[in-house]
Design an enzyme around this catalytic site. Structure first.
Site, PDB file in Angstrom:
ATOM      1  N   LYS A 110      33.552  22.483  14.480  1.00  0.00           N
ATOM      2  CA  LYS A 110      34.262  21.847  13.379  1.00  0.00           C
ATOM      3  C   LYS A 110      34.552  22.835  12.254  1.00  0.00           C
ATOM      4  O   LYS A 110      33.833  23.819  12.066  1.00  0.00           O
ATOM      5  CB  LYS A 110      33.481  20.653  12.842  1.00  0.00           C
ATOM      6  N   LYS A 146      16.920  23.244   6.889  1.00  0.00           N
ATOM      7  CA  LYS A 146      17.288  24.164   5.810  1.00  0.00           C
ATOM      8  C   LYS A 146      16.142  25.101   5.443  1.00  0.00           C
ATOM      9  O   LYS A 146      16.370  26.207   4.955  1.00  0.00           O
ATOM     10  CB  LYS A 146      17.745  23.389   4.590  1.00  0.00           C
ATOM     11  N   LYS A 201      32.766  25.710   5.854  1.00  0.00           N
ATOM     12  CA  LYS A 201      33.034  26.493   4.647  1.00  0.00           C
ATOM     13  C   LYS A 201      33.853  27.742   4.959  1.00  0.00           C
ATOM     14  O   LYS A 201      33.664  28.390   5.982  1.00  0.00           O
ATOM     15  CB  LYS A 201      31.715  26.891   3.983  1.00  0.00           C
TER      16      LYS A 201
END
Length: 329
Positions: free
Chosen positions: A192, A111, A195
């Site tokens: 997959k 991140k 969001k």
């Protein structure tokens, strides 16, 4: 019965991949253990956020979990920040954790990669996660493979604390649930579902109206052939539709393949859309009732927070005594 803790972050809307892969499992495991479920709003603050959006997403997620079947009489459901003693425990654990082990956390590296500056909260959130788990005397933490490292850190901190200050904290164990439904993006069926802002037309949201669900499924990517068979390598789009149909209806892949043999992709898409609409309709109805009765939602969350706080406060008192903090009169 083992005490089980799971948390979910209120960032982005819940899609059918979340629902089929995680939330339905949470509902089912209420019969197998003493379950504590937490909407981890403090974790959502480790990256830039809009305050109004955080508040709205927290309420929406809590209502969705209740609508999906989390029973406040059988489980504890609450919002993380409603039990502030956890942040006190985080500080104590920060004094046990080391910078080196936090630097090695894989998700922090991922991140923070490429960013000129990251918040201290992003660096430190594994300790907050450890406090979430340890505050409630958790026995088991069901996690995916990508979260095992965080539970291992939690175990290390609990063991280190107990060695220094005496047997105080319950040492949890990670459990990896059986592989759940791996729902793929309707527009990018090799990856997959995630969001909605990343692929709005390929992501079916739990709260999408029926007509939106049908439109997204009709537009799902397939291939130039006509045969309906389950072959994720050669036919990822068709295979994804078959898998969606099976997890929504309970049919097997073989049964679904036989049912749609020779009928064409249009019939498969129509059946998948119908199955998803039928699956989500009761959840959407219960969600609407909670949305229209915010006082009841607040009461349910307050009830859960009170039960969670009773457990966490007892744990924190043991911790204060162990580390030598002066009792408050």
């Amino acid at each position: 019965m083992a005490r089980v803790f799971s948390g979910i972050k209120p960032s982005g809307e819940v899609h059918v991949g979340n629902y089929l892969g995680a939330v339905r499992r949470w509902v089912a495991q209420q019969d197998d253990g003493e379950c504590i479920y937490c909407v981890v709003d403090l974790h959502a603050m480790t990256v830039p956020h809009e305050p109004a959006a955080l508040r709205a997403e927290t309420r929406r997620l809590a209502a969705l979990l209740l609508a999906a079947g989390i029973d406040p009489d059988r489980s504890i459901l609450f919002v993380q920040s409603h039990v502030p003693v956890v942040t006190e425990l985080t500080w104590v654990l920060n004094c046990v954790a080391t910078v080196g082990e936090l630097r090695r956390m894989t998700q922090f590296k991922e991140k923070g990669r490429g960013q000129a500056s990251v918040s201290a909260g992003l660096f430190d959130y594994p300790v907050l996660m450890a406090a979430d788990i340890l505050a409630y005397d958790t026995d088991e933490v069901p996690v995916g493979e990508d979260q095992i490292q965080h539970v291992e850190l939690t175990r290390d901190l609990a063991l280190r604390f107990n060695r220094r200050f005496g047997d105080t904290l319950v040492v949890p164990r990670a459990t990896v649930p059986p592989v759940a439904a791996r729902v793929k993006d309707l527009q990018h069926p090799t990856r997959k579902m995630s969001k909605s802002e990343e692929s709005p037309q390929g992501t079916v949201l739990v709260l999408d109206p029926p007509e939106v669900i049908r439109r997204k499924v009709r537009a799902a990517v397939t291939d130039s052939e006509t045969e309906i068979r389950h072959d994720p390598e050669a036919k990822p789009g068709v295979s994804n539709l078959l898998e969606l149909y099976t997890v929504a209806t309970g049919a097997t892949i073989a049964e679904a393949t036989e049912a749609f043999a020779g009928r064409g992709y249009g019939a498969l898409k129509a059946a998948v859309a119908d199955a998803l609409v039928d699956l989500l309709a009761p959840v959407q109805a219960r969600y609407a009732a909670l949305r229209d009765d915010p006082e009841r939602l607040d009461d349910l969350l307050a009830h859960g927070a009170a039960k969670a706080e009773a457990i966490a406060s007892a744990t924190m008192q043991r911790v204060r005594d162990a580390v030598g903090l002066l009792p408050r009169r």
